[in-house]
Write an enzyme that holds these catalytic residues in place. Sequence first.
Site, short mmCIF file in Angstrom:
data_model
loop_
_atom_site.label_atom_id
_atom_site.label_comp_id
_atom_site.label_asym_id
_atom_site.label_seq_id
_atom_site.Cartn_x
_atom_site.Cartn_y
_atom_site.Cartn_z
N GLY A 146 0.57 -1.53 -0.52
CA GLY A 146 -0.14 -0.18 0.08
C GLY A 146 0.80 1.34 0.13
O GLY A 146 2.05 1.19 -0.75
N HIS A 446 -38.42 5.87 -14.47
CA HIS A 446 -39.07 6.58 -14.22
C HIS A 446 -39.23 6.41 -13.07
O HIS A 446 -40.07 5.86 -13.15
CB HIS A 446 -39.81 7.37 -15.03
CG HIS A 446 -39.92 8.90 -15.71
ND1 HIS A 446 -39.47 9.89 -15.59
CD2 HIS A 446 -41.14 9.10 -15.27
CE1 HIS A 446 -39.61 10.82 -15.36
NE2 HIS A 446 -41.15 10.76 -15.08
P1 FAD Z 1 -3.28 -0.84 1.46
O1 FAD Z 1 -4.95 -0.58 1.67
O2 FAD Z 1 -2.71 0.22 2.33
O3 FAD Z 1 -3.25 -1.88 2.60
C1 FAD Z 1 -1.71 -2.19 2.75
C2 FAD Z 1 -1.58 -3.16 4.14
O4 FAD Z 1 -0.18 -3.15 4.08
C3 FAD Z 1 -1.62 -2.40 5.06
O5 FAD Z 1 -2.38 -2.71 6.11
C4 FAD Z 1 -0.84 -2.01 5.81
O6 FAD Z 1 -0.09 -2.41 7.18
C5 FAD Z 1 0.60 -3.55 5.35
N1 FAD Z 1 1.81 -3.78 5.40
C6 FAD Z 1 2.63 -2.28 4.84
N2 FAD Z 1 3.94 -3.54 5.03
C7 FAD Z 1 4.10 -4.45 5.57
C8 FAD Z 1 5.40 -5.20 5.57
N3 FAD Z 1 6.50 -4.63 5.61
N4 FAD Z 1 4.03 -6.47 6.27
C9 FAD Z 1 3.32 -6.46 6.42
N5 FAD Z 1 2.65 -6.25 6.63
C10 FAD Z 1 2.69 -5.12 5.32
N6 FAD Z 1 -10.54 3.74 -2.58
C11 FAD Z 1 -11.39 4.38 -2.92
O7 FAD Z 1 -11.49 3.23 -4.00
N7 FAD Z 1 -12.28 4.32 -2.60
C12 FAD Z 1 -12.47 5.47 -1.54
O8 FAD Z 1 -13.75 5.58 -0.70
C13 FAD Z 1 -11.11 5.44 -0.76
N8 FAD Z 1 -11.56 6.12 -0.16
C14 FAD Z 1 -9.88 6.43 1.32
C15 FAD Z 1 -10.04 7.60 1.81
C16 FAD Z 1 -8.94 7.70 2.19
C17 FAD Z 1 -9.12 9.05 3.74
C18 FAD Z 1 -7.67 7.29 2.26
C19 FAD Z 1 -6.57 7.37 2.83
C20 FAD Z 1 -7.42 6.12 1.57
C21 FAD Z 1 -8.79 5.79 0.52
N9 FAD Z 1 -8.80 4.96 -1.19
C22 FAD Z 1 -10.15 5.00 -1.26
C23 FAD Z 1 -8.02 5.28 -1.18
C24 FAD Z 1 -7.46 2.83 -0.61
O9 FAD Z 1 -7.68 3.24 0.71
C25 FAD Z 1 -6.37 2.87 -1.29
O10 FAD Z 1 -6.29 2.63 -2.55
C26 FAD Z 1 -6.34 0.99 -0.95
O11 FAD Z 1 -6.45 0.62 0.11
C27 FAD Z 1 -5.09 0.22 -1.42
O12 FAD Z 1 -5.12 -0.94 -1.11
P2 FAD Z 1 -3.91 -1.65 -1.67
O13 FAD Z 1 -4.16 -3.63 -0.78
O14 FAD Z 1 -2.91 -1.92 -2.24
O15 FAD Z 1 -2.92 -1.21 0.41
#
Ligand code: FAD
Length: 468
Positions: A146, A446
């Site tokens: 992420g 509608h």
């Molecule tokens: P993430 O959700 O960031 O998850 C990554 C995970 O990896 C985390 O839990 C972290 O702890 C873990 N991690 C990292 N490094 C390690 C490691 N070395 N070992 C073990 N674990 C690790 N997107 C939408 O589509 N709709 C929305 O409405 C929306 N609203 C949002 C609102 C806010 C305030 C924010 C900040 C973001 C929003 N987003 C939204 C964006 C969305 O949250 C992200 O695009 C999404 O979470 C990305 O998913 P991911 O699985 O790539 O990573």
Amino acid sequence: MENIFDIVIIGSGPGGYTAAIRAAQLGFKTAIVEKYSNLGGTCTNVGCIPSKALLDSSENYHSVKTRFAVQGIEVGALKLNFQQMFLRKSEVVKQNVSGINYLMKKNKIEVIYGTASFVTNNELSVKAADGSANSVKSKYFIVATGSKPSSIPGVEIDKNRIITSTEALSLSAKPDSIVIIGGGVIGVEMASIYARIGVKVTIIEYADSLIPTMDKELGKELQKVLTKTGITVLVNQKVQAAKNNGESVTVKYLDTANAEKEISAEYCLVAVGRKPYTAGLGLENTKIELDPKGRIKTDTRLRTAEGNIYAIGDVIEGVMLAHKAEEEGVLAVEVIHGEKPHINYNLIPGVVYTWPEVASVGYTEEQLKEKGIAYNKGKFPFSASGRARASGDTEGFSKVLTDPKYGEVLGVHIIGARAADIIAQAVVAMEFEVTDSALGKISYAHPTYSETLKDAYLMASGSGALNI
Ligand code: FAD
Ligand code: NAD
């Protein structure tokens, strides 16, 4: 302890947990590693879910205050219970986290809590909160770690007065004022939450419109709507510094005439984008490369330079959206399974959960102009929709951009009530290449907000709208 898996996923956000479920469905021995004690990543814990819970609560409060009387609904003294609003938000997060726990159990996915770091391309060291480390071996890995909030020079996030969305979603008391740096998605959503409950909100945006990566007309309309809610929107302003004064923050910026200006507020929310998160992953022990923006480099099959390690979601190139991460999680697993899946990145919709909502898919008008692609435009205002008038949600429009020769839909951009749900129809139409005239001939219930799209398609196809 030594574990050997088929696929190990690092990170339990929407990318990671979806990949894990798909892997288990396809019969892989699967594990997911998460460094925090809650599964769900940014989206579930500090992103999509808590922000939408607060957006709904604050919109309900604002509706009662500003829209009920005209409908003949009189309420007594209206009172905001800020703590209860935020408590409910935390409960909603908890329900979603337990939903993910259930899915992991149901699919027999091993959940390992701890921070993962590559030792080799086949082995992780996972360090638990108590300091103990375990080796986790696997044939394949999917990195789904992420992103984290980023900042700008002169603005140091201290999580106290100069905060990110994470802190803004968990304030313990209602502030008097907030200045928000950045009028992108987080900026406008957080501004909406706080302005609706009576906080004085100022957005300072560098670009010439809000949500500047979306179609320009959307940002302009949104600016009108937010200004009506009482939000001060400053565009074309460059923030230079923010200083924590103890009980307040002062933000310095250059205005359009390059004159130095400053503004003080109780909090400064920094919402200038997010950066990929790879710290502590031990990438130096692998051949994995990063691009200049710190994102993990992959090929179109989401494979890194290590053939058995894939990467998905916010940590790689592309829009930072939960559903993009999910699609990539499924794709990576299906590639490992020997399939040939496909993602059409141009058809990943973007939604902003203000009220009215903003939703978009495909090319913007600016992109079509820049690429020299000819287009027809149909734009239908919500003020001409019977459904919108009935609910009092007459702000906004549905705009469609279509190919003049074949009628193929090139882009759909909506600002209006329930735009977030209406956009799904446009995605289907574009994926399956339905033409504008065909979309203008099918039946839309509608009165519905979706009829605004029908009229916009009719306008673009040249046959003319039926309701304007
Ligand atoms: P993430 O959700 O960031 O998850 C990554 C995970 O990896 C985390 O839990 C972290 O702890 C873990 N991690 C990292 N490094 C390690 C490691 N070395 N070992 C073990 N674990 C690790 N997107 C939408 O589509 N709709 C929305 O409405 C929306 N609203 C949002 C609102 C806010 C305030 C924010 C900040 C973001 C929003 N987003 C939204 C964006 C969305 O949250 C992200 O695009 C999404 O979470 C990305 O998913 P991911 O699985 O790539 O990573
Ligand atoms: P963003 O990229 O959407 O917006 C950042 C904004 O900050 C831009 O408009 C940019 O012009 C502005 N900016 C940059 N430097 C500035 C400066 N010096 N002064 C003033 N303004 C400046 O990023 P975000 O709003 O932080 O959101 C991060 C990510 O989270 C986004 O990629 C978004 O996709 C995701 N997100 C999605 C949703 C959703 O889907 N509804 C909600 C929240 C977050």
